[in-house]
Design a protein around this motif. Structure first.
Motif, short mmCIF file in Angstrom:
data_model
loop_
_atom_site.label_atom_id
_atom_site.label_comp_id
_atom_site.label_asym_id
_atom_site.label_seq_id
_atom_site.Cartn_x
_atom_site.Cartn_y
_atom_site.Cartn_z
N LEU A 106 0.81 -1.21 0.00
CA LEU A 106 0.00 0.00 0.00
C LEU A 106 0.85 1.26 0.00
N TYR A 107 1.80 1.36 0.91
CA TYR A 107 2.64 2.56 0.96
C TYR A 107 3.44 2.72 -0.32
N GLY A 108 3.88 1.59 -0.88
CA GLY A 108 4.62 1.66 -2.14
C GLY A 108 3.76 2.17 -3.28
N ALA A 109 2.54 1.64 -3.38
CA ALA A 109 1.64 2.08 -4.45
C ALA A 109 1.26 3.55 -4.27
N LEU A 110 0.96 3.94 -3.02
CA LEU A 110 0.62 5.35 -2.77
C LEU A 110 1.81 6.26 -3.08
N ALA A 111 3.00 5.83 -2.72
CA ALA A 111 4.19 6.65 -3.01
C ALA A 111 4.35 6.82 -4.52
N ARG A 112 4.11 5.75 -5.27
CA ARG A 112 4.23 5.85 -6.73
C ARG A 112 3.16 6.78 -7.31
N VAL A 113 1.94 6.75 -6.75
CA VAL A 113 0.88 7.66 -7.20
C VAL A 113 1.31 9.09 -6.94
N HIS A 114 1.76 9.37 -5.74
CA HIS A 114 2.18 10.74 -5.40
C HIS A 114 3.38 11.16 -6.23
N GLN A 115 4.26 10.23 -6.51
CA GLN A 115 5.41 10.54 -7.37
C GLN A 115 4.93 10.95 -8.76
N ALA A 116 3.98 10.18 -9.29
CA ALA A 116 3.45 10.48 -10.63
C ALA A 116 2.76 11.83 -10.67
N LYS A 117 2.20 12.25 -9.54
CA LYS A 117 1.55 13.55 -9.45
C LYS A 117 2.53 14.67 -9.12
N GLY A 118 3.80 14.33 -8.91
CA GLY A 118 4.81 15.34 -8.58
C GLY A 118 4.76 15.79 -7.13
N GLU A 119 4.16 15.02 -6.26
CA GLU A 119 4.01 15.37 -4.85
C GLU A 119 5.13 14.72 -4.02
N THR A 120 6.33 15.28 -4.14
CA THR A 120 7.51 14.67 -3.53
C THR A 120 7.46 14.64 -2.01
N ASP A 121 6.84 15.64 -1.38
CA ASP A 121 6.74 15.62 0.08
C ASP A 121 5.92 14.43 0.55
N ALA A 122 4.84 14.13 -0.13
CA ALA A 122 4.00 12.98 0.23
C ALA A 122 4.77 11.68 0.03
#
Length: 174
Positions: A106-122
């Motif tokens: 879950l954390y990995g998938a969410l991190a990849r989603v936020h990465q794709a959105k450019g949300e590096t802090d998340a």
């Protein structure tokens, strides 16, 4: 037989793992773990469209199966379907309890989603939380593989390695 298929998968013996999983599915066609693992095998075999369909069917049949949702989200990210991937994950982090394997997925998938959105802090927040959960060598290996996947986005091979890490030694630990 599921443990055998996991061991074969980790050894890169996708065809042999697939045979074991198909035997399980002949007996129990709705077996969520076997279906999810078969999708991972198909990914390893380069049969991405089949893997995607297996995961879509799995999530339709078992909408509460967190690993299936996370793995489907990861595949959708590979196709730049960021909103669809994110929609699969909404609310899952609110669960009261997560097995360590589920937390990594879950954390990995969410991190990849936020990465794709450019949300590096998340991304960094999720990785920090996940790193605080690392308890042993297996967790450390999973974290390193996930971190590599984050550092090198859109690499289906990294995703395949991450899937393999989820069925590796220690994956059953509560």
């Amino acid at each position: 037989m599921l443990d055998e298929s996991n061991a074969l998968f980790k050894q890169g013996q996708a065809d042999a793992a697939e045979q074991r999983l198909n035997r399980i599915l002949q007996r129990v066609p709705t077996h969520a773990i076997a279906r999810g693992n078969l999708a991972a095998v198909r990914t390893l075999q380069g049969r991405h469209a089949e893997a995607m369909q297996l995961l879509q069917d799995l999530v339709a049949d078992h909408p509460d199966y967190l690993l299936g949702r996370c793995n489907l989200a990861q595949m959708l990210l590979e196709q730049d379907a960021i909103d669809d991937a994110h929609a699969l994950l909404v609310g899952l982090i609110e669960r009261e309890q997560l097995h360590i394997q589920e937390a990594f997925a879950l954390y990995g998938a969410l991190a990849r989603v936020h990465q794709a959105k450019g949300e590096t802090d998340a991304v960094q927040t999720l990785l920090s939380h996940l790193q605080s959960m690392v308890e042993d060598e297996d967790d450390e290996r999973r974290f390193r593989q996930l971190k590599r996947a984050i550092d090198r986005p859109n690499l289906l091979q990294e995703f395949s390695e991450h899937l393999a890490s989820l069925v590796g030694p220690g994956a059953k630990r509560p």
